[in-house]
Design an enzyme around this catalytic site. Structure first.
Site, mmCIF file in Angstrom:
data_model
loop_
_atom_site.group_PDB
_atom_site.id
_atom_site.type_symbol
_atom_site.label_atom_id
_atom_site.label_comp_id
_atom_site.label_asym_id
_atom_site.label_seq_id
_atom_site.Cartn_x
_atom_site.Cartn_y
_atom_site.Cartn_z
ATOM 1 N N LEU A 139 0.908 -1.248 0.021
ATOM 2 C CA LEU A 139 -0.095 0.102 -0.142
ATOM 3 C C LEU A 139 0.894 1.247 -0.127
ATOM 4 O O LEU A 139 0.423 2.523 -0.671
ATOM 5 C CB LEU A 139 -0.803 -0.048 1.412
ATOM 6 C CG LEU A 139 -2.035 -0.851 1.214
ATOM 7 C CD1 LEU A 139 -2.529 -1.044 2.821
ATOM 8 C CD2 LEU A 139 -3.287 -0.725 0.566
ATOM 9 N N SER A 141 5.180 2.705 1.086
ATOM 10 C CA SER A 141 6.723 2.253 1.611
ATOM 11 C C SER A 141 7.180 3.364 2.007
ATOM 12 O O SER A 141 7.217 4.702 1.782
ATOM 13 C CB SER A 141 7.505 1.544 0.601
ATOM 14 O OG SER A 141 8.724 1.496 1.173
ATOM 15 N N SER A 143 10.379 5.165 5.137
ATOM 16 C CA SER A 143 11.956 5.126 5.471
ATOM 17 C C SER A 143 12.337 3.830 6.237
ATOM 18 O O SER A 143 13.273 3.411 5.834
ATOM 19 C CB SER A 143 12.222 6.285 6.038
ATOM 20 O OG SER A 143 11.546 6.626 7.134
ATOM 21 N N VAL A 147 3.926 -1.236 3.955
ATOM 22 C CA VAL A 147 2.856 -1.808 4.607
ATOM 23 C C VAL A 147 2.085 -2.673 3.531
ATOM 24 O O VAL A 147 1.806 -2.175 2.427
ATOM 25 C CB VAL A 147 2.058 -0.912 5.231
ATOM 26 C CG1 VAL A 147 2.570 -0.493 6.486
ATOM 27 C CG2 VAL A 147 1.579 0.213 4.182
ATOM 28 N N ASP A 307 4.552 12.577 15.420
ATOM 29 C CA ASP A 307 5.146 12.520 14.051
ATOM 30 C C ASP A 307 3.812 12.507 12.997
ATOM 31 O O ASP A 307 3.480 11.911 12.182
ATOM 32 C CB ASP A 307 5.458 11.217 13.589
ATOM 33 C CG ASP A 307 6.452 11.018 12.126
ATOM 34 O OD1 ASP A 307 6.877 12.106 11.645
ATOM 35 O OD2 ASP A 307 6.673 10.064 11.540
#
Length: 478
Positions: A139, A141, A143, A147, A307
Site C-alpha cells: 500500500l 513504503s 523510510s 505496509v 510524527d
C-alpha cells in the site's frame, strides 16, 4: 572440507562498506549545497536592487531544491525523514517545499521475496498459514518499513501488515551521526540554535522506531487514552492484533481513508469547490480534531504521537481523521508537560513575562542581542511553539536576519522538547497546506488550564484572574 561461500563473503563486505559509501555521498552533497549558498550570499550582497535580489534568491533556492531532493531521494532512509521536516510551507523556501513534499510517500519498496523472508522468520510460520489473502504489492513504503493489505485466517476484516526493511537500522544510525556533526558545525557558524540537542533527540526517537512491539504498546496506550477521555475520540487509532506483533512485524486494523494531501483532488472529483463553504467546514473539522487530540495527548497525558506528517493522516467518511504510525511517540516528564502548559497560556494571552518565566522553567537557555528582550522572546515562543502565521506572511523564515532566532540565540534546548517542537511545526505545515491559519495555542489554552488545575498549580480563582488579565491586555491593545 567446506566450500568457501564467496557470495556470502561478498555480501558481508558490501554491508560493511555501505555506511562509508553513504557517509561520503552525504558529505560531498551537503558540502556542495552549503558552499553554493555561501558563495551566493557573497554574490547577492553586491546587488542593490531589492527585486533583483528576490529573483536571484528564488533561482538559488530552485537550484538547491533539486540538489536536496536528489540527495534525499538517492540516499533514502533517514533522509526521507529529513525531507519531511524541511518540506514544510511554513519553514522552508517555497522552491524546497515544491520538490520535497513529493518525497513524503515515495520511499522505494523492498522486493516481496525479501519481505516474505522477514515475515516468515519473525512469525515462525509461512504467510499461507497465517493469512487468508496477502497483497504482495505494498500500500505504501516509508523510510523504515512498508505496509501490505491482508486478511488473517478466520477473520473477515482486512488488516495492514507493517514489515521492516531488512538492514535499514544500521544505515539510518550512520546517517543520523553524520547529520549530528553537520549540525554542530552549523550552530557554531551560521545558526545560533542548539541543533545538536535536536539531532540527539532524533537519534533516540528513531532508534525506538525499529521496535514494533514498542510501537504496538504505544498505539494501544494512546487509543485507550483518547477513547476513555472523550465521548467520541477526536481521531481514529488502529487496533493492534497482539498475537501478530514482533520486533519487525506489526499487524493492525485496516482503516479506509484518503491521504490528507489528496483531499483537494478528492473534493474536485466529487464536484466540491475546494475553496467553498462546504470544503472550509470540512477542513476546519479536520484541524479541530487533530488539535483536540494533540492538545489532550501533550498537555493532559504527556504521552503523544510525535510524527503528524501528511503521510500519517487519513481523512475518512464524514471528515473523520485517522492517525497512523506510532513509531515516534514521546513521553514528557510532568515538569516539562506543566511548564509547556504555562507556555501555551503565555502565547495565547500574549503574556511576555509568563513566556519568559516558562522558558526558564522548561530549561530553554537564551542569550538576547536586542533591547526589547521580553517581546522578542514571546515572538520566538510563537515561532517555535504556535501554528499561527503572522498577518500577511505566507512563509516563516525562522533564520532570516530580522527573525527572533537571530536576535535571541537559543543556547540550550532540552532534548525532550524537540518532539513537541517538531509536532507543532508539522501541524503548522498541515494548516498552511490546506489553506487555514489557526493558533494551536488558542485551541490548547483550555486544556493547558485544565492540566495545571489538575496538578494543583492553578487554582480556579487564579484561572479566573488570568482570564480577566488577558481580556484587559486585549482591550488595551485594541
Amino acid at each position: 572440507m567446506h566450500a568457501i561461500n564467496f557470495k556470502e563473503i561478498q555480501e558481508k563486505l558490501s554491508d560493511g562498506f555501505r555506511p562509508w559509501q553513504r557517509s561520503f555521498q552525504f558529505w560531498a552533497r551537503a558540502s556542495d549545497i552549503y558552499t553554493g549558498y555561501k558563495v551566493f550570499q557573497l554574490r547577492v550582497s553586491f546587488v542593490k536592487d531589492a527585486k533583483k535580489q528576490e529573483e536571484m534568491w528564488e533561482t538559488q533556492h530552485e537550484l538547491a531544491a533539486h540538489k536536496i531532493y536528489a540527495m534525499c531521494s538517492d540516499l533514502g532512509g533517514f533522509f526521507l525523514k529529513v525531507a519531511q521536516i524541511l518540506g514544510k510551507p511554513d519553514l522552508a523556501p517555497a522552491a524546497w517545499v515544491r520538490k520535497l513534499v513529493t518525497l513524503c510517500d515515495q520511499a522505494p519498496a523492498t522486493p516481496f521475496d525479501s519481505i516474505r523472508l522477514v515475515l516468515e522468520k519473525e512469525l515462525g510460520q509461512s504467510i499461507d498459514d497465517v493469512f487468508e489473502t496477502f497483497d504482495d504489492k505494498p500500500l505504501g513504503s516509508a523510510s523504515i518499513a512498508q505496509v501490505h493489505r491482508a486478511r488473517v485466517k478466520g477473520d473477515k476484516r482486512d488488516v495492514v501488515v507493517k514489515v521492516q526493511h531488512p538492514g535499514v537500522e544500521k544505515l539510518m544510525m550512520t546517517d543520523i551521526r553524520n547529520l549530528q556533526i553537520f549540525a554542530l558545525y552549523m550552530q557554531k557558524t551560521d545558526i545560533k540554535f542548539d541543533l545538536f540537542s535536536i539531532t540527539k533527540e532524533m537519534e533516540t526517537q528513531i532508534g525506538y522506531e525499529f521496535d514494533f512491539k514498542r510501537e504496538a504498546n504505544a498505539m494501544e496506550k494512546i487509543r485507550r487514552f483518547l477513547y476513555n477521555n472523550n465521548r467520541k475520540s477526536p481521531v481514529l487509532v488502529p487496533r493492534v492484533l497482539p498475537d501478530l506483533v514482533t520486533r519487525r512485524v506489526l499487524v493492525m486494523d485496516y482503516i479506509n481513508g484518503i491521504p490528507i494531501l489528496k483531499l483537494g483532488d478528492e473534493m474536485a472529483k466529487r464536484g466540491i469547490n475546494p475553496r467553498g463553504k462546504m470544503a472550509e467546514a470540512a477542513k476546519l473539522n479536520i484541524l479541530s480534531s487533530l488539535s483536540q487530540a494533540y492538545g489532550q495527548m501533550i498537555l493532559k497525558s504527556g504521552f503523544f504521537h510525535a510524527d503528524p506528517h501528511p503521510g500519517n493522516i487519513l481523512i475518512c467518511k464524514g471528515s473523520e481523521v485517522a492517525l497512523l504510525d506510532y513509531g515516534q511517540v514521546k513521553e514528557l516528564p510532568d515538569h516539562l508537560r506543566l511548564g509547556y502548559a504555562n507556555l501555551v497560556i503565555a502565547i495565547a494571552d500574549n503574556n511576555t513575562s509568563l513566556a519568559s518565566q516558562s522558558f526558564r522553567e522548561l530549561g530553554i537557555v537564551t542569550f538576547a542581542k536586542c533591547e526589547n528582550e521580553q517581546q522578542e522572546l514571546l515572538q520566538l515562543a510563537k515561532t517555535m511553539f504556535d501554528t499561527k502565521m503572522p498577518p500577511g506572511v505566507a512563509v516563516l523564515q525562522p533564520f532570516s536576519e530580522d527573525s527572533s532566532i537571530k536576535k535571541i540565540s537559543v543556547e540550550g534546548f532540552p532534548e525532550e522538547l524537540f518532539s513537541v517542537l517538531r509536532t507543532v511545526i508539522l501541524l503548522r505545515g498541515l494548516s498552511v497546506g490546506i489553506g487555514l491559519n489557526y493558533s494551536c495555542a488558542q485551541k490548547w489554552k483550555p486544556i493547558a488550564e485544565e492540566a495545571l488545575l489538575a496538578s494543583g498549580r492553578l487554582s480556579p480563582g487564579r484561572k479566573q484572574k488570568r482570564r480577566f488579565s488577558s481580556l484587559r491586555r486585549l482591550y488595551t491593545r485594541n
